[in-house]
Enzyme design. Structure first.
Site, short mmCIF file in Angstrom:
data_model
loop_
_atom_site.label_atom_id
_atom_site.label_comp_id
_atom_site.label_asym_id
_atom_site.label_seq_id
_atom_site.Cartn_x
_atom_site.Cartn_y
_atom_site.Cartn_z
N LYS A 56 0.84 -1.21 0.00
CA LYS A 56 0.00 0.00 0.00
C LYS A 56 0.87 1.25 0.00
CE LYS A 56 -4.17 -1.51 -0.20
NZ LYS A 56 -4.67 -2.43 0.81
N LYS A 80 -3.65 -11.78 -9.09
CA LYS A 80 -4.99 -12.13 -8.64
C LYS A 80 -6.03 -11.17 -9.17
CE LYS A 80 -5.88 -9.43 -4.62
NZ LYS A 80 -6.97 -9.35 -3.71
N LYS A 88 -10.09 -5.57 -7.00
CA LYS A 88 -10.75 -4.31 -7.35
C LYS A 88 -9.74 -3.30 -7.86
CE LYS A 88 -13.10 -4.73 -3.42
NZ LYS A 88 -13.84 -5.63 -2.76
P1 ADP Z 1 -9.83 -6.70 -3.43
O1 ADP Z 1 -8.55 -7.42 -3.61
O2 ADP Z 1 -10.68 -6.74 -4.61
O3 ADP Z 1 -9.64 -5.29 -2.90
P2 ADP Z 1 -10.43 -7.39 -0.77
O4 ADP Z 1 -8.99 -7.20 -0.47
O5 ADP Z 1 -11.41 -6.40 -0.25
O6 ADP Z 1 -10.61 -7.49 -2.32
O7 ADP Z 1 -10.83 -8.87 -0.31
C1 ADP Z 1 -12.04 -9.26 0.28
C2 ADP Z 1 -12.00 -10.75 0.49
O8 ADP Z 1 -11.96 -11.42 -0.77
C3 ADP Z 1 -10.78 -11.25 1.25
O9 ADP Z 1 -11.14 -12.36 2.05
C4 ADP Z 1 -9.85 -11.66 0.16
O10 ADP Z 1 -8.93 -12.64 0.58
C5 ADP Z 1 -10.81 -12.22 -0.86
N1 ADP Z 1 -10.25 -12.07 -2.22
C6 ADP Z 1 -10.05 -10.93 -2.90
N2 ADP Z 1 -9.55 -11.17 -4.13
C7 ADP Z 1 -9.42 -12.52 -4.21
C8 ADP Z 1 -8.96 -13.40 -5.22
N3 ADP Z 1 -8.56 -12.94 -6.41
N4 ADP Z 1 -8.98 -14.72 -4.97
C9 ADP Z 1 -9.40 -15.20 -3.78
N5 ADP Z 1 -9.85 -14.42 -2.78
C10 ADP Z 1 -9.87 -13.09 -2.99
#
Ligand code: ADP
Ligand code: TRP
Length: 329
Positions: free
Chosen positions: A111, A194, A197
């Site tokens: 970050k 991965k 968002k």
């Molecule tokens: P983002 O990466 O889109 O910002 P978050 O960090 O808010 O998403 O993650 C919310 C939840 O979704 C967490 O438990 C995270 O581990 C899971 N998550 C997010 N992206 C993935 C992914 N590509 N594969 C598996 N789990 C994910």
């Protein structure tokens, strides 16, 4: 009965990664556990949403939770900022969280690299707030995706540390949970990494079929295998991983065989993948759009959730205050 806690930050629409990494587990776990699922709106403040965006972002994630099948009669569904006991525990936990260990977490370093103009203290202590979220209900299990592994490890560390200082049995050590038995990582469609968002490569549950087709057809691929049974390079493996998640085994095997025989046509594979994603997301999308219109229902759900969450949180905070040594006059 196990206590389960998890949350997702309200920073945008939920995507397939969030669903398969987290929400799918929530839905399965709510039937035979004491579950607390929340929307982490305080965590979303690290990226400075505007006051106009803040509420609508929470509303979206709430509607998405419900549309995915989280049942507020079975699980406690609440908004993090409705539970003031959480920041009290966060403050207390901060006193035994050390600068060095917080600075070393990969999510903080990431970050800090991504938003060098906004390396705020909230980013640094993000894992402490997350630990407070988990420990406030004395969770045994925490369903999250792979990228949360280290944050969860920090929560375990803070729980152990508290137990060592104030009493062995105060907090259970929270375990990660995934229905597959391991942390899941849903890949993005841009060839590496991965789905996320902020990565700009996400297929959201609320996306309409036209957008999904467009996104999948644009997915990175290559000019095709040249040798039988050749190992798949990352962008191609990602397409197969997604197909493995959303399509039937027959469909997956069909395209896998084509790949291994060097007969694959990525256009056909992507068309099939897009339709399978649409089949999966369409009913969820319709429910999201309906629930977003139903303010009375959302009010009822969050009110009920806040009451139940606060009842559980107040007990923990009272115990923690007593252990630390706060006394009434
Ligand atoms: P983002 O990466 O889109 O910002 P978050 O960090 O808010 O998403 O993650 C919310 C939840 O979704 C967490 O438990 C995270 O581990 C899971 N998550 C997010 N992206 C993935 C992914 N590509 N594969 C598996 N789990 C994910
Ligand atoms: N850090 C998590 C994420 O980015 C969200 C979160 C906050 C969380 N508090 C939590 C997840 C407690 C599980 C438990 O996705």
């Amino acid at each position: 009965m196990k206590t389960v806690v998890s949350g997702i930050r309200s920073t945008g629409n939920l995507h397939l990664g969030n669903y398969f990494g987290a929400v799918k587990n929530f839905v399965q776990m709510q039937n035979d556990n004491n579950c607390f699922f929340f929307i982490a709106d305080w965590h979303s403040l690290t990226t400075h949403p505007t006051p106009e965006d803040l509420h609508i972002n929470v509303k979206r994630v709430l509607a998405e939770y419900l549309a995915c099948g989280i049942d507020p009669e079975k699980a406690t569904v609440y908004v993090q900022s409705d539970v003031p006991e959480i920041p009290e525990l966060y403050l207390l936990m901060n006193m035994n969280a050390y600068l060095g260990e917080l600075e070393r977490t990969t999510s903080f370093k990431d970050k800090a690299r991504k938003q060098p103009e906004n390396v705020n203290a909230g980013l640094l202590t993000y894992p402490v707030l997350m630990a407070a979220d988990i420990l406030i209900h004395k969770a045994h299990q925490v369903p999250v995706g792979k990228d949360q592994e280290q944050n969860l490890e920090m929560a375990r560390k803070f729980a152990r540390r508290f137990n060592n200082i104030y009493g062995e049995e105060t907090f259970p050590i929270p375990q990660p949970y995934s229905y597959t038995g391991e942390f899941i990582k849903v890949p993005g469609l841009d060839g590496s990494g991965k789905m996320g968002k902020s990565e700009g490569n996400a297929i959201c549950l609320v996306d309409d079929p036209k957008d999904i087709r467009k996104k999948v057809m644009k997915a990175v691929s290559d000019s095709g295998p040249t040798e039988m049974n050749q190992e798949k390079p990352e962008p191609i493996q990602n397409l197969f991983t997604l197909m493995d998640i959303v399509s039937t085994k027959d469909t997956y095997d069909f395209f896998n065989d084509k790949y291994n025989n060097c007969e694959i046509r990525y256009g056909d594979m992507k068309k099939q993948l897009a339709e399978d994603i649409i089949n999966f997301t369409s009913p969820i999308r319709e429910r999201i759009l309906d629930i977003m219109q139903d303010d009375a229902y959302l009010h009822k759900v969050t009110k009920m959730g806040a009451e139940k969450a606060r009842e559980s949180a107040a007990k923990t905070v009272e115990e923690v205050r007593r252990l630390i040594g706060f006394r009434k006059f």
